[in-house]
Design an enzyme around this catalytic site. Structure first.
Site, PDB file in Angstrom:
ATOM      1  CG  HIS A 294       8.149   0.256   1.165  1.00  0.00           C
ATOM      2  ND1 HIS A 294       7.357   1.348   0.925  1.00  0.00           N
ATOM      3  CD2 HIS A 294       7.686  -0.711   0.329  1.00  0.00           C
ATOM      4  CE1 HIS A 294       6.478   1.078  -0.027  1.00  0.00           C
ATOM      5  NE2 HIS A 294       6.650  -0.179  -0.399  1.00  0.00           N
TER       6      HIS A 294
ATOM      7  CD  GLN B 138       8.639  -1.182  -4.697  1.00  0.00           C
ATOM      8  OE1 GLN B 138       8.224  -0.564  -3.727  1.00  0.00           O
ATOM      9  NE2 GLN B 138       7.830  -1.602  -5.650  1.00  0.00           N
TER      10      GLN B 138
ATOM     11  CG  ASN C 161       4.547   0.061   2.540  1.00  0.00           C
ATOM     12  OD1 ASN C 161       3.886   1.063   2.312  1.00  0.00           O
ATOM     13  ND2 ASN C 161       4.548  -1.003   1.743  1.00  0.00           N
ATOM     14  CD  GLU C 162       0.747  -1.926   0.659  1.00  0.00           C
ATOM     15  OE1 GLU C 162       1.103  -3.067   0.288  1.00  0.00           O
ATOM     16  OE2 GLU C 162       0.227  -1.098  -0.112  1.00  0.00           O
TER      17      GLU C 162
HETATM   18  C1  FCB Z   1       2.075  -1.633  -2.661  1.00  0.00           C
HETATM   19  C2  FCB Z   1       3.499  -1.499  -2.216  1.00  0.00           C
HETATM   20  C3  FCB Z   1       4.405  -0.800  -3.194  1.00  0.00           C
HETATM   21  C4  FCB Z   1       4.061  -1.166  -4.619  1.00  0.00           C
HETATM   22  C5  FCB Z   1       2.595  -0.964  -4.892  1.00  0.00           C
HETATM   23  C6  FCB Z   1       2.175  -1.262  -6.299  1.00  0.00           C
HETATM   24  O1  FCB Z   1       1.598  -2.852  -2.178  1.00  0.00           O
HETATM   25  O2  FCB Z   1       3.577  -0.786  -0.993  1.00  0.00           O
HETATM   26  O3  FCB Z   1       5.724  -1.129  -2.841  1.00  0.00           O
HETATM   27  O4  FCB Z   1       4.457  -2.452  -4.887  1.00  0.00           O
HETATM   28  O5  FCB Z   1       1.829  -1.726  -4.026  1.00  0.00           O
END
Ligand code: FCB
Length: 389
Positions: free
Chosen positions: A113, A19, A156-157
């Protein structure tokens, strides 16, 4: 210090490689951004050129009074072809870590990520069971970098990633509201990869966990069972998989209403942010409470923030989010820290329009301009500004 959050509380900001770095040409996202007929509105391009300008970014964070920086290592750079590891790219991230130390900033490092090397994606990605061994091999390769970190995040997530894969919606912006069903094979592989990574990272004695993104589902009367069934594969299973970790991390921005027919978007009358999400600052405190209730672990907020062009509204949102977190702490929640999303305006998975940054930058010259919210958060962190002012 930091308005009753305690002396050991972690105060910082977060980013992710794809990003902000720019020219992540060997990643699956870059491929997707440039695929013929892509539905992605704009490609990431140079992003904020933080690949070259990280020293300035870390300096601005430190000068504001923040003491922690969460960033991600880019697997696509470090392992550009399967089994080939780039010493030069490992050195790049080693220099970033050293730069943090030079500024008295503690790094928190994310290993994955959202982006993967293109070879990985083209050869099955997370749907292939070899993903687990492949990710573990990459984690082994970066292990020598990790002992300088205070915390390591594996993937991540994973819940959002599994939903992106499940819905083949990787080229669409994430929207609160209806979320695709997570792919069960991806879910299983992500959890297995996480477990392997945790074992590996523990060899250097750094606390390790993963950041889950709960959606703050709330049920209409009579929709409680619908909510349970909807939430389990989309977030609870990933929180349960964190139970043996050292901490659980959460990231939250908004909430989602569940009716007897499933999720519905917020009504037209509510305030929305530039991502279209409902303006709802208590989201992160509710997410932190849920994560603790499911895991029993201390909680680290690894992302929270707002996409807005109005920086005063960013301060309002963050103040109310922190107040809600503080109330949970008073009620007994073990909260380790707060990392704001994001240090910089950045490439929001398809578009530069939703600006989440504490710092903006010029699209032509890359010149950085800290926003008032950066100074504000630094003052809260240093304990020279109260949330109640
Ligand atoms: C999360 C992500 C991050 C960004 C935020 C707004 O889902 O981890 O990369 O996009 O939201």
């Amino acid at each position: 210090m930091g308005d009753d959050f305690g002396d050991d509380f972690i105060w910082g900001a977060a980013t992710a490689a794809h990003q902000i770095e720019g020219n992540n040409v060997n990643s699956d996202w870059w491929v997707r951004e440039h695929a013929p007929g892509t539905r992605i509105p704009e490609p990431s391009g140079d992003a904020a050129d933080s690949y070259h300008r990280y020293a300035e970014d870390i300096r601005l964070l430190a000068e504001a009074g923040l003491t922690s920086y969460r960033f991600s290592l880019e697997w696509a750079r470090i392992e550009p072809a399967e089994g080939h590891f780039s010493r030069a790219e490992l050195d790049h991230y080693r220099r970033m870590i050293a730069c943090c130390a030079d500024h008295g900033v503690t790094p928190l490092i994310t290993l994955h990520h959202f982006t993967s090397p293109r070879w990985f994606a083209e050869d099955g990605g997370w749907l292939d069971e070899r993903s687990v061994a492949r990710f573990a091999r990459y984690v082994e390769a970066v292990l020598p970098l990790l002992d300088a970190a205070s915390h390591v995040f594996t993937i991540n997530e994973p819940n959002i990633l599994a939903m992106m894969i499940g819905g083949e919606k990787g080229d669409e912006q994430l929207q609160a509201g209806s979320l695709p069903a997570p792919d069960p094979v991806a879910t299983a592989n992500l959890i297995a990869a996480h477990r392997r990574a945790v074992e590996i990272v523990r060899r250097v004695g750094v606390p390790v966990g993963w950041p889950v993104a709960p959606q703050q589902f709330f049920a209409d009367p009579g929709a409680e069972e619908v909510l349970k069934a909807y939430a389990y594969p989309r977030e609870i299973v990933f929180l349960e998989a964190a139970r043996d970790d050292d901490f659980v991390a959460v990231q939250a921005y908004t909430r989602t209403r569940i009716t007897v027919d499933g999720p519905v978007p917020a009504p037209e009358t509510v305030e929305r942010t530039l991502t279209g999400w409902e303006y709802y600052p208590p989201a992160i405190a509710e997410a932190a409470r849920l994560a603790h209730d499911v895991t029993g672990l201390p909680v680290l907020v690894s992302e929270n923030g707002i996409a807005t062009a109005d920086d005063a509204r960013r301060i309002d949102y963050t103040r109310d989010a922190l107040k809600a977190l503080r109330a949970e702490m008073v009620a007994g929640l073990p909260l380790l820290g707060y990392l704001h999303w994001s240090l910089l305006d950045n490439y929001e998975w398809g578009s530069y329009t939703p600006t989440f940054g504490l710092i903006s930058w010029d699209r032509e010259t890359f010149e950085r301009t800290p926003k008032p919210s950066l100074a504000w958060l630094g003052e809260v962190a240093r304990g020279v500004r109260s949330l109640d002012e």
